[in-house]
Design an enzyme around this catalytic site. Structure first.
Site, short mmCIF file in Angstrom:
data_model
loop_
_atom_site.label_atom_id
_atom_site.label_comp_id
_atom_site.label_asym_id
_atom_site.label_seq_id
_atom_site.Cartn_x
_atom_site.Cartn_y
_atom_site.Cartn_z
N GLU A 186 0.80 -1.34 -0.03
CA GLU A 186 0.23 0.08 -0.01
C GLU A 186 0.96 1.26 0.13
O GLU A 186 0.66 2.25 0.62
CB GLU A 186 -1.16 -0.05 1.27
CG GLU A 186 -1.92 -1.30 1.11
CD GLU A 186 -2.88 -1.46 2.34
OE1 GLU A 186 -2.59 -0.60 3.21
OE2 GLU A 186 -3.71 -2.20 2.19
N GLU A 238 -6.05 -10.26 -2.29
CA GLU A 238 -6.86 -10.15 -1.13
C GLU A 238 -8.39 -10.17 -1.52
O GLU A 238 -9.09 -9.04 -0.97
CB GLU A 238 -6.43 -9.02 -0.24
CG GLU A 238 -4.86 -9.37 0.11
CD GLU A 238 -4.44 -7.86 1.25
OE1 GLU A 238 -5.28 -7.28 1.51
OE2 GLU A 238 -3.15 -7.62 1.05
#
Length: 572
Positions: free
Chosen positions: A344, A449
């Site tokens: 991220e 994910e």
């Protein structure tokens, strides 16, 4: 002006009724900035005058500012928005959209008056709602392809326009396309793509020991292991729950640990590392031939650092970070199929703020040195999920990836693209357009994910996303983010605490079954040949000569090779 608007709406209505004529989806996308814009996809689709060969016909000023036609040195005409005072000041065209139709969008964009600026394509509805269609980091002096898509939950007129928060620039556009597809067409394209990229024809040539071809021999195939990695996240709970072990190992071929390999789990106290849980999990999955993704080495979100890390002075922080990297990578080198090197870092910048803008690039380099054969992922959210999150568009993702790969020594980096895929309501045409753009890198793409917000459509949305990902040529793996714990899952579970499937679990099971070839049986023809198209993977093949009951069993690997047909000669 009123008459012109009515004519445009009528034209759009007529075109919108012709979407069934579009039978081929164009997966191509460009990530290069070109001197000359390429032709519009689908001839422009619904867009009137997409190449501006008829001047500005069909186009109007959007907001304030001015528009004009300009001709390039190569002789092609394009539209220019200038004298802009607000982000939305640009040019527009009215189009009529229909509920339930999938729209794919593309345009070639350039700017003047700046080095690089994000340019967004959007639609404004009659209720003054604005929907982002796609975005690109446009440059000065060359054309960049903006590819996007959308669906709408209404039928009615809309207005396509462009915008940029940098009001000092001119926005240039050329070769614009908005192409409709019906759901049936979209699903047909998926099935065609799956047949092409996930399956291969296998041709058996069966003979006796003297080389005589055997007619009417029985050939059967049982799937042992699919080639496409479809997995699920797991927690340490799997180590002490037999029912969980049985449920998981009977389905999946890959996994990612929820938290067990993260820094705050392996070193909760400075200098006291504890790998006992991830060690046991890695050993368990290795025993069951289930691949493990290394998740994650670093997480750029300041909220998810070990608590003790935040108080360290700069030099000690750097030493701790390098120790973390060396420790976890050296320990599991060769035992994982991937490393989420940086998590991220399009949304957060903890390590960049501490060590400078090339912190991620340096970490990637160190990991490659320690584990040179394992794919290294930049793992990010909202690249597929949210068109309006301009921090993590495909353009921004690729910009960061280029920075990492251009770092001295990273030229041969074994890079891969990790897309977290935490969805609410999916925008499937936008998702496909993003995969097209990212796929133009030729790098492997994983949905790392995948989950969907709780709600009445959770299972339906999950199936739609999984089908879209599996059918895309650039996607090489899917991890469903549904690691079970006795206390519950995060946003999505596949099973209850008794390991009975929830609707989402049924979706996954049904797709696993659909995407495998099992129970296949046939007989050889007069030439001793039997052929069939099968999903790529590992198979147990049995061949029996029904005349004398001689038989043979062997394992065969059906992989993706240059030839369309895998020829197998069997003598029994």
């Amino acid at each position: 002006m009123v008459v012109e608007t009515i004519l445009l709406l009528l034209c759009s209505l007529l075109l919108a009724g012709n979407e069934i004529d579009a039978s081929v989806y164009d997966y191509s996308a460009s990530i290069e900035c070109l001197v000359k814009a390429q032709k519009p996809q689908y001839g422009g689709g619904l867009i009137l005058n997409p190449e501006f060969s008829d001047g500005l016909q069909g186009w109007a000023v959007f907001g304030h500012g001015s528009i004009k036609l300009r001709t390039s040195k190569q002789g092609n005409q394009f539209i220019v928005a200038y004298n802009r005072t607000k982000p939305q000041d640009s040019f527009s065209q009215k189009v009529y959209l229909k509920e339930g139709i999938f729209y794919t969008f593309s345009a070639w964009v350039q700017i003047e008056g700046g080095n690089e600026s994000m340019v967004v394509a959007a639609l404004k509805t009659s209720q003054d709602q604005n929907m982002v269609v796609g975005a690109v980091a446009a440059q000065c002096g060359c054309w960049s392809m903006l590819k996007g898509g959308l669906t709408v939950n209404f039928s009615g007129p809309t207005e396509l326009y462009f915008e940029s928060t940098n009001i000092a620039i001119e926005i240039w556009a050329d070769n614009i396309s908005l192409q409709p597809f019906s759901k049936d067409q979209w699903q047909y394209q998926r099935s065609v793509s799956i047949e092409k990229i996930r399956k291969r024809k296998i041709r058996f040539h069966v003979s006796d020991k003297e080389g005589k071809m055997i007619h009417n021999a029985t050939v059967s195939m049982e799937s042992l292991r699919p080639q496409f990695p479809l997995g699920c996240a797991t927690s340490e709970a799997i180590l002490r729950n037999k029912a969980y072990k049985d449920w998981f190992t009977s389905r999946f071929t890959a996994t990612t640990f929820d938290n067990e390999m993260k820094w705050y789990s392996t070193e909760s106290i400075l200098g006291k590392e504890n790998y006992s849980i991830p060690d046991a999990m890695v050993a368990f999955f290795k025993e069951h031939r289930i691949s493990v993704r290394g998740h994650n080495i670093f997480w750029d979100d300041p909220r998810f650092q070990p608590q003790w890390l935040k108080s360290l002075p700069p030099e000690e922080l750097k030493a701790a970070a390098l120790n973390r990297l060396n420790s976890v990578v050296s320990r599991y080198s060769g035992q994982v199929i991937a490393w989420d090197v940086m998590n991220e870092n399009l949304h957060f910048s903890y390590f960049e703020d501490k060590f400078g803008p090339y912190a991620s690039a340096y970490f990637f380099q160190r990991v490659q040195q320690l584990d040179p054969k394992t794919a290294l992922f930049m793992n990010e959210y909202n690249t597929l999920e949210q068109a309006k999150d301009l921090n993590s568009t495909p353009a921004m993702y690729l910009q960061k990836l280029r920075q990492i790969r251009s770092f001295p020594g990273n030229e041969g980096l074994l890079a891969a693209i990790g897309l977290e895929s935490h969805f609410s309501e999916p925008n499937i045409p936008y998702m496909r357009a993003c995969l097209d753009t990212l796929g133009a890198t030729q790098l492997p793409i994983w949905l790392t994910e995948l989950d969907v917000n709780r709600g009445p459509n959770q299972a339906r949305y999950l199936e739609e996303i999984m089908r879209e990902a599996y059918s895309h040529p650039s996607v090489q793996g899917i991890i469903v983010w549904a690691g079970w714990k006795p206390t519950g899952c995060s946003r999505m579970c596949l099973t209850d605490n008794s390991f009975k499937n929830l609707p989402t679990g049924d979706v996954v099971d049904n797709l696993i079954q659909e995407w495998s070839t099992t129970g296949l049986q046939g007989t050889t023809d007069i030439n001793g040949i039997y052929e069939h198209s099968v999903f790529r993977g590992e198979y147990l093949v049995s061949v029996t000569n029904t005349k004398n009951t001689t038989s043979l069993k062997q394992t065969i690997e059906v992989t993706r090779e240059c030839s369309e047909v895998l020829d197998v000669w069997i003598s029994i």
